[in-house]
Scaffold this motif. Structure first.
Motif, PDB file in Angstrom:
ATOM      1  N   UNK A 119       0.845  -1.355  -0.023  1.00  0.00           N
ATOM      2  CA  UNK A 119       0.081   0.009   0.003  1.00  0.00           C
ATOM      3  C   UNK A 119       0.842   1.103  -0.076  1.00  0.00           C
ATOM      4  N   UNK A 120       1.897   1.271   0.822  1.00  0.00           N
ATOM      5  CA  UNK A 120       2.839   2.280   0.918  1.00  0.00           C
ATOM      6  C   UNK A 120       3.565   2.785  -0.548  1.00  0.00           C
ATOM      7  N   UNK A 121       3.981   1.353  -1.207  1.00  0.00           N
ATOM      8  CA  UNK A 121       4.637   1.584  -2.507  1.00  0.00           C
ATOM      9  C   UNK A 121       3.507   2.050  -3.353  1.00  0.00           C
ATOM     10  N   UNK A 122       2.207   1.598  -3.460  1.00  0.00           N
ATOM     11  CA  UNK A 122       1.230   2.082  -4.127  1.00  0.00           C
ATOM     12  C   UNK A 122       0.998   3.606  -4.059  1.00  0.00           C
TER      13      UNK A 122
ATOM     14  N   UNK B  68       1.382   6.680  -6.557  1.00  0.00           N
ATOM     15  CA  UNK B  68       0.360   7.571  -6.706  1.00  0.00           C
ATOM     16  C   UNK B  68       0.623   8.927  -6.334  1.00  0.00           C
ATOM     17  N   UNK B  69       1.369   9.166  -5.389  1.00  0.00           N
ATOM     18  CA  UNK B  69       1.728  10.606  -5.113  1.00  0.00           C
ATOM     19  C   UNK B  69       2.849  10.959  -6.185  1.00  0.00           C
TER      20      UNK B  69
ATOM     21  N   UNK C 262       4.068  14.687 -10.583  1.00  0.00           N
ATOM     22  CA  UNK C 262       4.458  14.657 -12.133  1.00  0.00           C
ATOM     23  C   UNK C 262       3.300  15.545 -12.669  1.00  0.00           C
ATOM     24  N   UNK C 263       2.093  15.155 -12.451  1.00  0.00           N
ATOM     25  CA  UNK C 263       0.945  15.943 -12.848  1.00  0.00           C
ATOM     26  C   UNK C 263       1.011  17.288 -12.521  1.00  0.00           C
ATOM     27  N   UNK C 264       1.198  17.777 -11.255  1.00  0.00           N
ATOM     28  CA  UNK C 264       1.543  18.926 -10.809  1.00  0.00           C
ATOM     29  C   UNK C 264       2.589  19.736 -11.138  1.00  0.00           C
TER      30      UNK C 264
END
Length: 145
Positions: free
Chosen positions: A43-46, A50-51, A56-58
């Motif tokens: 979960x931490x890796x996911x 995701x972050x 990157x999107x920001x």
């Protein structure tokens, strides 16, 4: 003592069963803990992935906003150039209007002079015609005599 021995044997058996059960529970808890740690790591890796995607999107959004800001700066400079050009055109139009006003004043003055001259010439012509008529009458009177 056999009763006490039997009880001690029984307590010893219960303690053995309890130790065995506690050992099994501890083993299961450890297995569960490891499974949870693996799930948390996943979960931490996911979440980190995701972050990172969000970051990157920001960054892309920030770059796009920077492009938009630069474009607005270009547009602002262009509007400033247009304002300067309109100011120059307005000054030129004002100068042309001023020249046209002076020319119109000169034309009106010339027309006024022409009108006076026309009126003077008309009165001179009228007088000349009157004198001519008088001369004709005098000449007609001289002929009759």
């Amino acid at each position: 003592m056999s009763n006490v021995d039997a009880r001690l044997d029984r307590i010893e058996g219960l303690l053995g069963d309890l130790i065995y059960t506690v050992g099994l529970l501890k083993s299961q808890f450890e297995d569960e803990k490891e499974a949870n740690e693996k799930r948390f790591e996943q979960l931490k890796s996911q979440m980190n992935d995701r972050f990172e995607q969000i970051d990157r999107r920001f960054e892309k959004i920030d770059r796009r906003f920077e492009q938009i800001d630069r474009r607005f700066e270009q547009i602002d400079r262009r509007f400033e150039q247009i304002d300067v050009r309109f100011g120059q055109l307005e000054q030129r139009i004002d100068r042309m209007e001023s020249r046209m006003d002076r020319r119109l004043d000169d034309i009106m003055l010339e027309l006024g002079k022409n009108k006076q001259e026309h009126e003077y010439m008309a009165s001179r012509l009228f007088r000349a015609e009157m004198e001519l008529d008088q001369l004709k009458k005098q000449m007609a009177g001289v002929k009759d005599e």
